[in-house]
Every structure is written in C-alpha cells, then in structure tokens.
Design an enzyme around this catalytic site. Structure first.
Site, short mmCIF file in Angstrom:
data_model
loop_
_atom_site.label_atom_id
_atom_site.label_comp_id
_atom_site.label_asym_id
_atom_site.label_seq_id
_atom_site.Cartn_x
_atom_site.Cartn_y
_atom_site.Cartn_z
NE ARG A 158 -34.47 0.59 44.30
CZ ARG A 158 -34.22 1.23 45.31
NH1 ARG A 158 -34.44 2.19 45.92
NH2 ARG A 158 -32.75 1.09 46.19
CE LYS A 167 -29.96 3.14 43.07
NZ LYS A 167 -29.87 4.07 45.00
#
Length: 283
Positions: free
Chosen positions: A50, A149
């Site tokens: 991620r 993120k």
C-alpha cells in the site's frame, strides 16, 4: 530510541529533517502505521504494498527497493528491542524550495520510527467507545483518492477535534453522498441480525489492513459479511458496532450521537471477532 533515516539508524534526538522538506511544508508524502507482535511486523507485505502504491499514485519515487525497505523495517524493530509496538514508516518528497512544485525537490526522505503504543485504554475495550458523527465530511474521492495514505490528514484532524470537543475520542465521518465512510483513524463495522456490514471501498474509505483481516476472520468463522453502502440510520439501528485499525485493533462502540447501539454494551460478535483477531496476530 534509534530512528532509521535514509539508510542510517540515529538516536531520536538527532533524527531530523529539513525545514524545507515538502512533507513538512505541504504534507507531500505518504506513510504507513504498522503493529509489531512478538517481535514481528504484522502484515508487513500488505502495508508496504500500500505504501508503494500510495507513492506511485502521487508520482513520488520511493528511493529504495521493496526488499531493502523490508530489511530496514526489520532492522529498526530489532534496534529498538521491541516485542510489541508500533512502526511509523514515512516517505516525504524531500527538501526543496518554497513553492508547490515537486520538481523543486530532491532526495525523497525515508523515515522509520519504532515505539510502543496504546491508542485506547483497556477500559474502552471492555466498556466500549462513545462517538459522534462529525460535520466534517471525508475528502471527495474526485479530489484525492481515499486509498492514498498521504501525510495530509487535516480533513481527519478537524473531525477529530470536533469529536474531542464533544467529549469523544473518535468521530464518524460521512462521504459527499451522506453515506457512512469511516472514522478519523479507523474503519467501521456494524452487526445486524447476526451478519456483518462495512462500507465498501467506493464509499471513500481507506482500504484498511486490519479491516481486511477482520473480513478474512469472519469468513473463517462462517459469519456472513457484506460490503455495502450504509447510512446513519443503519448505524443507529445496528445491534453492534466496532472499529478496526492497526493501532486500535478491534474496539467496540456502544453509543453514537448519544444513541445507544443495541443494549449499550459491547456485543457478542464484536467480542468473538476481537478474540479471533488477538489469536491470529499472536500466531
């Protein structure tokens, strides 16, 4: 507390970045928060995947390869002699001149911090949280993908402040369509008639690693689970509610907007999934 910065472990008091780093000036960077259990980083591969995807999405070049990053994280954990704890891994655009242009930056910075953490006191896990619905909505997905993120968390921070002003440690955020998205730092799950519900990724949420683990555990326990659009009405009439996150793990919610959820106590399915999660991470 040694901190890993650009290939070197340095004492925390010497762990510094430039005041011209665009991560500081503009929130231009990405990060991951990971848990350490029994001396090992939980779901490290998923977190790093991620991280690299978030970086690629904002055209940020991570200056080291995946294998080297994995080794750096493990080295930082070992240097801090942590059995249980938390890792914050940060990649910034790097120092540059004043101005938004990323082309003005050089040398992306990689920072790895390992420390102990307890997001909520044990009382919250035993008795449950009370939260509110914030008036601050999640960023519109057309403006910035919620799957990134990034270091810019001001949207979540403003909702967090609103929750704190109401005497709550968390706040529920809706998306631009008025649907349930997530809390300021955690994903949300509901239980109704013995089945599990959580907002889908297209509701404008972060694809949480702990969220994915809970869905895996639900499948193993043969608990029906659904990813579907939810409203505040669904929250208010739920039998149970709980939040998930790397730092929070699995924490029950017993009241939302001053309305008791179910009987106002942590529910049986929440306890069952929390127990399953604790056993899973210790394995």
């Amino acid at each position: 507390m040694p901190v890993w910065i650009n290939g070197e472990l340095v004492p925390s008091e010497r762990a510094t970045v430039s005041v011209f780093d665009h991560g500081l000036l503009y929130g231009d960077g990405v990060f991951e928060g990971m848990r350490i259990y029994s001396g090992k980083v939980f779901r490290l591969a998923e977190h790093l995947e991620r991280l690299y995807e978030s970086a690629r999405a904002i055209c940020l070049r991570v200056p080291i390869e995946l294998a080297e990053m994995t080794a750096a994280v493990e080295k930082t954990v070992a240097a801090n002699d942590l059995t249980d704890g938390y890792i914050r891994l940060i990649v910034t655009r790097g120092p540059g001149t004043l101005g938004l242009g990323p082309d003005r930056c050089r040398d992306p910075q990689v920072i790895i911090i390992a420390a102990t953490i307890q997001l909520y006191p044990e009382e919250h896990y035993e008795k449950g949280l009370e939260i509110i619905t914030s008036s601050v909505i999640r960023n519109h997905p057309a403006a910035l993908s919620p799957r990134i993120k990034s270091l810019n968390y001001l949207n979540n921070i403003m909702a967090k402040i609103e929750g704190a002003q109401a005497g709550c440690v968390e706040a529920l955020m809706l998306n631009h369509k008025g649907e349930v998205a997530e809390c300021t730092g955690d994903n949300i799950f509901l239980v109704k008639h013995g089945e599990l519900y959580t907002p889908p990724l297209d509701a404008g949420i972060l694809a949480g690693v702990t969220r994915a683990v809970v869905l895996e555990l639900a499948a193993e326990l043969e608990i029906p689970a659904h990813e579907k659009a939810l409203t505040k009405h669904d929250v208010y009439i739920a039998d149970e509610c709980f939040l998930t996150g790397s730092a929070a793990e699995v924490v029950p919610v017993v009241k939302v907007d001053s309305r008791p959820i179910g009987d106002g106590k942590p529910g049986q399915m929440t306890a069952r999934l929390r127990d399953a999660f604790q056993k899973h991470v210790r394995q």
